[in-house]
Design a protein around this motif. Structure first.
Motif, mmCIF file in Angstrom:
data_model
loop_
_atom_site.group_PDB
_atom_site.id
_atom_site.type_symbol
_atom_site.label_atom_id
_atom_site.label_comp_id
_atom_site.label_asym_id
_atom_site.label_seq_id
_atom_site.Cartn_x
_atom_site.Cartn_y
_atom_site.Cartn_z
ATOM 1 N N GLN A 13 0.825 -1.209 0.000
ATOM 2 C CA GLN A 13 0.000 0.000 0.000
ATOM 3 C C GLN A 13 0.859 1.258 0.000
ATOM 4 O O GLN A 13 0.560 2.218 -0.696
ATOM 5 N N ILE A 14 1.929 1.264 0.760
ATOM 6 C CA ILE A 14 2.834 2.419 0.797
ATOM 7 C C ILE A 14 3.474 2.637 -0.573
ATOM 8 O O ILE A 14 3.536 3.758 -1.074
ATOM 9 N N VAL A 15 3.924 1.556 -1.182
ATOM 10 C CA VAL A 15 4.534 1.653 -2.509
ATOM 11 C C VAL A 15 3.517 2.173 -3.522
ATOM 12 O O VAL A 15 3.818 3.066 -4.324
ATOM 13 N N LEU A 16 2.299 1.637 -3.492
ATOM 14 C CA LEU A 16 1.276 2.092 -4.427
ATOM 15 C C LEU A 16 0.940 3.562 -4.229
ATOM 16 O O LEU A 16 0.749 4.304 -5.196
ATOM 17 N N ARG A 17 0.865 4.000 -2.986
ATOM 18 C CA ARG A 17 0.553 5.402 -2.697
ATOM 19 C C ARG A 17 1.620 6.321 -3.292
ATOM 20 O O ARG A 17 1.316 7.304 -3.956
ATOM 21 N N HIS A 18 2.886 5.973 -3.076
ATOM 22 C CA HIS A 18 3.974 6.808 -3.596
ATOM 23 C C HIS A 18 4.066 6.729 -5.120
ATOM 24 O O HIS A 18 4.344 7.737 -5.774
ATOM 25 N N LEU A 19 3.826 5.559 -5.662
ATOM 26 C CA LEU A 19 3.825 5.410 -7.118
ATOM 27 C C LEU A 19 2.718 6.249 -7.741
ATOM 28 O O LEU A 19 2.941 6.972 -8.714
ATOM 29 N N MET A 20 1.514 6.181 -7.162
ATOM 30 C CA MET A 20 0.392 6.956 -7.677
ATOM 31 C C MET A 20 0.709 8.449 -7.659
ATOM 32 O O MET A 20 0.500 9.153 -8.643
ATOM 33 N N LEU A 21 1.223 8.927 -6.541
ATOM 34 C CA LEU A 21 1.521 10.356 -6.431
ATOM 35 C C LEU A 21 2.645 10.771 -7.373
ATOM 36 O O LEU A 21 2.585 11.852 -7.971
ATOM 37 N N SER A 22 3.648 9.937 -7.535
ATOM 38 C CA SER A 22 4.751 10.245 -8.446
ATOM 39 C C SER A 22 4.278 10.308 -9.893
ATOM 40 O O SER A 22 4.627 11.233 -10.635
ATOM 41 N N LEU A 23 3.482 9.333 -10.287
ATOM 42 C CA LEU A 23 2.955 9.330 -11.653
ATOM 43 C C LEU A 23 2.019 10.511 -11.895
ATOM 44 O O LEU A 23 2.065 11.131 -12.958
ATOM 45 N N ALA A 24 1.196 10.825 -10.914
ATOM 46 C CA ALA A 24 0.287 11.955 -11.060
ATOM 47 C C ALA A 24 1.059 13.265 -11.184
ATOM 48 O O ALA A 24 0.742 14.104 -12.023
ATOM 49 N N ALA A 25 2.088 13.426 -10.363
ATOM 50 C CA ALA A 25 2.889 14.654 -10.417
ATOM 51 C C ALA A 25 3.645 14.754 -11.740
ATOM 52 O O ALA A 25 3.690 15.825 -12.357
ATOM 53 N N ILE A 50 -10.072 -6.711 0.642
ATOM 54 C CA ILE A 50 -8.740 -6.115 0.806
ATOM 55 C C ILE A 50 -8.458 -5.143 -0.330
ATOM 56 O O ILE A 50 -8.026 -4.011 -0.106
ATOM 57 N N ALA A 51 -8.723 -5.561 -1.562
ATOM 58 C CA ALA A 51 -8.516 -4.670 -2.712
ATOM 59 C C ALA A 51 -9.430 -3.453 -2.622
ATOM 60 O O ALA A 51 -9.003 -2.327 -2.913
ATOM 61 N N GLU A 52 -10.667 -3.660 -2.186
ATOM 62 C CA GLU A 52 -11.600 -2.540 -2.030
ATOM 63 C C GLU A 52 -11.060 -1.522 -1.032
ATOM 64 O O GLU A 52 -11.071 -0.316 -1.288
ATOM 65 N N SER A 53 -10.557 -2.018 0.078
ATOM 66 C CA SER A 53 -10.014 -1.136 1.109
ATOM 67 C C SER A 53 -8.780 -0.390 0.614
ATOM 68 O O SER A 53 -8.627 0.815 0.857
ATOM 69 N N MET A 54 -7.908 -1.092 -0.086
ATOM 70 C CA MET A 54 -6.684 -0.465 -0.585
ATOM 71 C C MET A 54 -7.006 0.605 -1.623
ATOM 72 O O MET A 54 -6.428 1.695 -1.608
ATOM 73 N N LEU A 55 -7.925 0.310 -2.535
ATOM 74 C CA LEU A 55 -8.303 1.291 -3.548
ATOM 75 C C LEU A 55 -9.002 2.489 -2.914
ATOM 76 O O LEU A 55 -8.757 3.644 -3.312
ATOM 77 N N ALA A 56 -9.849 2.247 -1.934
ATOM 78 C CA ALA A 56 -10.524 3.349 -1.253
ATOM 79 C C ALA A 56 -9.513 4.244 -0.533
ATOM 80 O O ALA A 56 -9.642 5.471 -0.536
ATOM 81 N N ASP A 57 -8.497 3.643 0.065
ATOM 82 C CA ASP A 57 -7.452 4.418 0.734
ATOM 83 C C ASP A 57 -6.689 5.281 -0.269
ATOM 84 O O ASP A 57 -6.453 6.467 -0.031
ATOM 85 N N LEU A 58 -6.326 4.699 -1.399
ATOM 86 C CA LEU A 58 -5.633 5.461 -2.441
ATOM 87 C C LEU A 58 -6.522 6.585 -2.969
ATOM 88 O O LEU A 58 -6.050 7.706 -3.187
ATOM 89 N N ALA A 59 -7.797 6.289 -3.152
ATOM 90 C CA ALA A 59 -8.737 7.309 -3.633
ATOM 91 C C ALA A 59 -8.819 8.468 -2.648
ATOM 92 O O ALA A 59 -8.771 9.643 -3.054
ATOM 93 N N GLY A 60 -8.934 8.157 -1.376
ATOM 94 C CA GLY A 60 -9.024 9.200 -0.362
ATOM 95 C C GLY A 60 -7.806 10.101 -0.354
ATOM 96 O O GLY A 60 -7.924 11.330 -0.235
ATOM 97 N N GLY A 61 -6.639 9.509 -0.491
ATOM 98 C CA GLY A 61 -5.408 10.301 -0.528
ATOM 99 C C GLY A 61 -5.348 11.206 -1.739
ATOM 100 O O GLY A 61 -4.981 12.380 -1.646
ATOM 101 N N ALA A 62 -5.719 10.673 -2.888
ATOM 102 C CA ALA A 62 -5.694 11.472 -4.117
ATOM 103 C C ALA A 62 -6.692 12.624 -4.041
ATOM 104 O O ALA A 62 -6.382 13.759 -4.410
ATOM 105 N N ILE A 63 -7.883 12.351 -3.534
ATOM 106 C CA ILE A 63 -8.911 13.386 -3.428
ATOM 107 C C ILE A 63 -8.467 14.482 -2.458
ATOM 108 O O ILE A 63 -8.604 15.674 -2.745
ATOM 109 N N ALA A 64 -7.914 14.080 -1.318
ATOM 110 C CA ALA A 64 -7.461 15.065 -0.328
ATOM 111 C C ALA A 64 -6.343 15.937 -0.892
ATOM 112 O O ALA A 64 -6.353 17.160 -0.728
#
Length: 73
Positions: A13-25, A50-64
């Motif tokens: 989850q940490i890796v995905l969060r940082h990857l998402m933010l890096s790609l978005a930036a 588990i996948a639902e929770s992980m995607l929801a967490d990533l979504a929340g971070g991106a929206i915030a």
């Protein structure tokens, strides 16, 4: 879920969060829109809790972050 599995999922989850933010930036992506798309993915049928929770967490971070970026402008 045992401790090792939980730690592995946390690391993923940490890796995905940082990857998402890096790609978005790097691409100049709209974080709010990215969050909306991730929220939609989290509601896909048969995705599993588990996948639902992980995607929801990533979504929340991106929206915030998208909202914070809009307030700065």
């Amino acid at each position: 879920m045992d401790k090792n599995t939980a730690e592995a999922l946390n690391a993923v989850q940490i890796v995905l969060r940082h990857l998402m933010l890096s790609l978005a930036a790097a691409s100049g992506a709209d974080l709010a829109k990215l969050g909306e798309l991730l929220e939609a993915a989290a509601t896909a049928p048969n995705i599993g809790p588990i996948a639902e929770s992980m995607l929801a967490d990533l979504a929340g971070g991106a929206i915030a972050l998208g909202a914070a970026g809009q307030r700065k402008q």
